[in-house]
Design an enzyme around this catalytic site. Structure first.
Site, mmCIF file in Angstrom:
data_model
loop_
_atom_site.group_PDB
_atom_site.id
_atom_site.type_symbol
_atom_site.label_atom_id
_atom_site.label_comp_id
_atom_site.label_asym_id
_atom_site.label_seq_id
_atom_site.Cartn_x
_atom_site.Cartn_y
_atom_site.Cartn_z
ATOM 1 N N GLU A 141 0.838 -1.200 0.000
ATOM 2 C CA GLU A 141 0.000 0.000 0.000
ATOM 3 C C GLU A 141 0.877 1.256 0.000
ATOM 4 O O GLU A 141 1.768 1.383 0.841
ATOM 5 C CB GLU A 141 -0.903 -0.008 1.244
ATOM 6 N N LEU A 147 -6.187 -1.656 -0.817
ATOM 7 C CA LEU A 147 -5.956 -1.557 0.628
ATOM 8 C C LEU A 147 -6.541 -2.780 1.347
ATOM 9 O O LEU A 147 -7.603 -2.706 1.952
ATOM 10 C CB LEU A 147 -6.587 -0.262 1.139
ATOM 11 N N GLU A 166 -4.778 -6.251 3.322
ATOM 12 C CA GLU A 166 -3.549 -6.985 3.611
ATOM 13 C C GLU A 166 -3.660 -8.462 3.249
ATOM 14 O O GLU A 166 -2.713 -9.060 2.725
ATOM 15 C CB GLU A 166 -3.165 -6.829 5.083
ATOM 16 N N GLN A 191 2.071 -2.075 6.047
ATOM 17 C CA GLN A 191 2.347 -0.677 6.388
ATOM 18 C C GLN A 191 2.796 -0.496 7.842
ATOM 19 O O GLN A 191 3.727 0.255 8.119
ATOM 20 C CB GLN A 191 1.109 0.157 6.103
ATOM 21 N N PHE A 192 2.134 -1.190 8.757
ATOM 22 C CA PHE A 192 2.505 -1.146 10.178
ATOM 23 C C PHE A 192 2.285 -2.534 10.772
ATOM 24 O O PHE A 192 1.415 -3.279 10.317
ATOM 25 C CB PHE A 192 1.641 -0.135 10.945
ATOM 26 N N ASP A 193 3.042 -2.824 11.834
ATOM 27 C CA ASP A 193 2.925 -4.097 12.547
ATOM 28 C C ASP A 193 1.482 -4.510 12.833
ATOM 29 O O ASP A 193 1.076 -5.625 12.560
ATOM 30 C CB ASP A 193 3.712 -4.018 13.862
ATOM 31 N N GLY A 194 0.706 -3.566 13.373
ATOM 32 C CA GLY A 194 -0.655 -3.907 13.782
ATOM 33 C C GLY A 194 -1.598 -4.138 12.616
ATOM 34 O O GLY A 194 -2.739 -4.560 12.813
ATOM 35 N N TYR A 240 -2.420 -8.390 10.866
ATOM 36 C CA TYR A 240 -3.327 -9.467 11.283
ATOM 37 C C TYR A 240 -4.418 -9.814 10.275
ATOM 38 O O TYR A 240 -4.792 -10.978 10.185
ATOM 39 C CB TYR A 240 -3.906 -9.160 12.671
ATOM 40 N N HIS A 286 0.216 0.830 15.935
ATOM 41 C CA HIS A 286 1.378 1.315 15.187
ATOM 42 C C HIS A 286 2.692 1.066 15.918
ATOM 43 O O HIS A 286 3.714 1.634 15.557
ATOM 44 C CB HIS A 286 1.244 2.813 14.906
#
Lengths: 324, 389
Positions: A29, A58, A60, A82-85, A88, A129
């Site tokens: 993304e 958009l 995951e 884009q970010f760890d969180g 999932y 984040h």
């Protein structure tokens, strides 16, 4: 040799990977014109085209699931989460599909790909984040999990991960993106799954990785002023774990402390403590201690410094280990 | 006084019956349940009766394959079997629209398509017997592994199609150089996030993938109306590609419609959605009991729409086949059934020790250490047995 930030080193490593193999695709993304929210892919779409540096819808799970298909077709996707969180939603595709495919096909087929995840806290971010999801992936058979802590490792490890014949979760310590360091272009790097002794010492070993390597090195420097000699080992690879380097270190220091941002229960520290006690039980002078995030959802940013391991908490653990 | 509104309660089963048995007029049909060829303004079957006889043969063999699977499970030879009974036309018609350069991503019920793609019976049954993970050569068969997680394969199919596109294997003037992907999923899967994401990605990238939704009316015990309040094929337009409903029990219509969708995908016109309106005549799997959730009247109504009987009736009527031809086919099916049973019973699992080597392509010391410990642990028993003799 050149000096650059960890972010720039990743960018340079990805550029080399794109150059080296026309089947390598970057996919995620906002990674095209924008260069990703952390600018890791900056300029790559301009140089390699929209077909090789691909802005994804958009979603995951969609990104990882379609990467599975691309890999099966012979491509080598390098996914940016884009970010760890945000990883999932893709968990099912990673854990049930990507990780299991080599096994499911009795070794006949594989879907090598790299899933890059900026991870860890300390940046004053809002929820989702600042997380450290490494244990989920290290717990899953069929995935290899690595993380870099320096620009040099970032530059080389991302290229090695792209060349890996197995799927790799590549964790990037986002709070270290702007730290500068030397990148050595002409020296053969360490193997991807080998740990590195960052600093030699004799009294205890700090075992850590990713964002906490710098913290542990700082703690070791302070301890030195106090007359204590701490060895710091950067795991680099969280699955598999390089037990040879770890046991070589702890066999000498006889004390070990594992430091990570991830929460304590069933984290990497638990696994390393178990393995060290199996391998070096009679040699060790004290139990393996852990300095980790607390067992809670990642907190609001104004108190995250009380959640994250810092130099004082590390040195406090060193005191306890040495006093044992 | 009006009845209170109960938005979350399911429809009465009798309403499901009506919905399940009578499809809309928009459904493409070229051969009626009575075995009569009918015209459709847009789609025509141009093959000859010999070709239709070939489909009949393949549907009969697929049904036999399936019956053997169910029997083998009942005899304890298989751990589980998901029957395809009733879906023979959907599978043979769609499977025959695939070329050797194309790729198929199945669910876990496409045994008939697997048969067409020469997936060895033994490899297929290994999955359900528990002697293997269900592997076969994807490159040779152009038929991906069965998928147990509902709908996950649609993303793999879409990604594979993106790869075909990236290879430049769509829209070439030489049609032989073009390829497309056929992605199977069911009516239940249409609710999955992954399936909806696959529609989004396929549309966004104009990927050469055809979604073949086998609407067999039941997702285990839940009728299709629990998944969608509008006919499934109508959803496709919302994602930006055509959707079409076909009589899934009419092998001619399924073949023609899938040909159309695959060809436009190969030509670079992007994805399409086919809803094959059919019926799961059997249980969801051999562990299921449909009598608990659906009426036998419904199953009986669908029995009159049988995909095989209508083709037999047609071919006998025009004189393309006769009773002797059907007797030969029965004999061939018997022989095939014997082959399926023999292949199944010969299957043995390799020892667990081999599985350690399948975790990674490049092994790790961790897994190898565990393998070696496992082997020496077992060897300890053998040594003890040896010394006690």
């Amino acid at each position: 040799m050149s000096t650059m930030t960890l972010a720039k080193a990743l960018n340079a490593g990805l550029r080399r990977a794109l150059d080296a193999n026309p089947k390598v695709l970057l996919y995620g993304e906002d990674i095209g014109k924008l260069g990703g929210v952390f600018r890791i892919t900056e300029g790559l779409q301009k140089d390699f085209g929209e077909d090789r540096v691909i802005d994804a819808p958009l979603a995951e799970s969609g990104i990882v699931g379609t990467s599975f298909g691309l890999a099966l077709r012979g491509y080598r996707p390098v996914v940016e989460i884009q970010f760890d969180g945000f990883v999932y939603p893709a968990f099912n595709q990673i854990v049930s599909q990507v990780a299991k495919f080599h096994n499911r096909t009795e070794g006949r087929h594989a879907v090598p790909m790299v899933i890059r995840i900026p991870y860890g806290g300390g940046i004053g971010a809002i929820e989702h984040h600042s997380e450290s999801p490494e244990a989920y992936f290290a717990h899953t058979a069929g995935l290899k999990v690595v993380t870099c802590s320096t620009p040099n490792d970032a530059y080389w490890m991302i290229q090695q991960a792209v060349a890996s014949e197995d799927p790799v979760i590549f964790l990037e310590p986002k709070r270290r993106y702007h730290d500068k360091g030397e990148v050595v272009h002409d020296t053969k790097p360490l193997p991807l799954h080998q740990a590195r002794v960052v600093r030699g010492g004799t009294d205890a070993t700090l075992i850590t990785y990713g964002p906490m390597v710098k913290m542990c090195a700082e703690a070791a420097a302070i301890a030195e002023d106090e007359g204590r000699s701490l060895e710091v080992v950067d795991l680099r690879s969280l699955s598999p774990i390089d037990m040879v380097t770890l046991t070589n270190s702890v066999r000498r220091t006889r004390r070990a402390i594992v430091v990570h941002e991830d929460v304590q229960t069933l984290g990497l520290g638990a696994e390393i403590a178990a393995r060290l006690s199996e391998d070096l039980f009679y040699l060790m002078e004290s139990p393996v201690l852990r300095v980790t995030g607390h067992d809670m959802p990642y907190p609001n940013s104004r108190v995250e410094n009380d959640f994250l391991p810092d130099v004082d908490r590390i040195l406090d653990a060193v005191d306890r280990s040495l006093a044992y | 006084m009006s009845q209170p509104v109960q938005p979350w309660s399911g429809p009465p089963v009798t309403a499901g019956l009506a919905d399940a048995v009578t499809a809309s007029d928009e459904m493409v049909q070229l051969l009626t349940p009575e075995g009569r060829r009918v015209q459709h303004p847009e789609f025509a079957f141009t093959g000859d009766d010999a070709e239709i006889a070939g489909y009949l043969r393949e549907m009969v063999l697929a049904r036999r394959y399936d019956q053997e699977g169910t029997s083998l499970q009942r005899q304890g030879e298989l751990g589980l079997w998901p029957p395809l009974l009733g879906q023979e036309a959907a599978q043979i018609g769609s499977g025959r629209a695939v070329r050797d350069t194309d790729m198929i991503f199945p669910t876990y019920r496409e045994h008939g398509v697997a048969m067409l793609r020469d997936v060895p019976v033994a490899n297929m049954l290994g999955l359900f017997r528990g002697t293997s993970m269900g592997d076969w050569d994807i490159e040779a068969t152009r038929f991906a592994q069965y998928q147990i997680i509902i709908g996950a394969q649609t993303l793999h199919a879409t990604g594979y199609a993106m790869g075909i596109q990236h290879d430049g294997a769509v829209g070439n003037p030489d049609p032989e150089r073009n390829a497309a992907v056929l992605a199977f999923h069911g009516d239940g899967a249409s609710s999955q996030g992954d399936v909806n994401e696959s529609y989004v990605f396929a549309a966004s990238f104009r990927a050469p993938v055809v979604f073949f939704c086998t609407n067999n009316q039941w997702a285990i015990s839940e009728p299709t109306i629990r998944q969608s309040r509008i006919p499934l094929y109508q959803r496709a337009w919302g994602y930006g590609f055509p959707g079409i409903r076909v009589d899934g029990n009419d092998v001619l219509a399924v073949k023609v419609v899938t040909d159309w969708a695959m060809e436009r995908a190969r030509e670079g016109q992007g994805p399409a959605f086919i809803e094959a309106f059919t019926y799961r005549m059997g249980a969801h799997t051999t562990s299921d009991d449909p009598s608990k959730y659906r009426l036998s009247e419904e199953t009986e109504a669908w029995r009159r729409k049988d995909p095989i009987e209508r083709v037999k009736t047609y071919l006998l009527g025009v004189g393309a086949i006769d009773e002797a031809w059907l007797a030969d086919l029965d004999a061939e099916a018997d022989e095939f059934g014997e082959h399926v049973r023999a292949a199944c019973k010969s299957l043995r699992s390799e020892p667990l020790a081999h599985r350690f080597d399948k975790v990674f392509r490049v092994p790790t010391a961790e897994v190898e250490d565990q393998r070696d410990a496992h082997i020496s642990y077992l060897a300890g028993f053998e040594a003890a047995e040896g010394s006690s003799r």
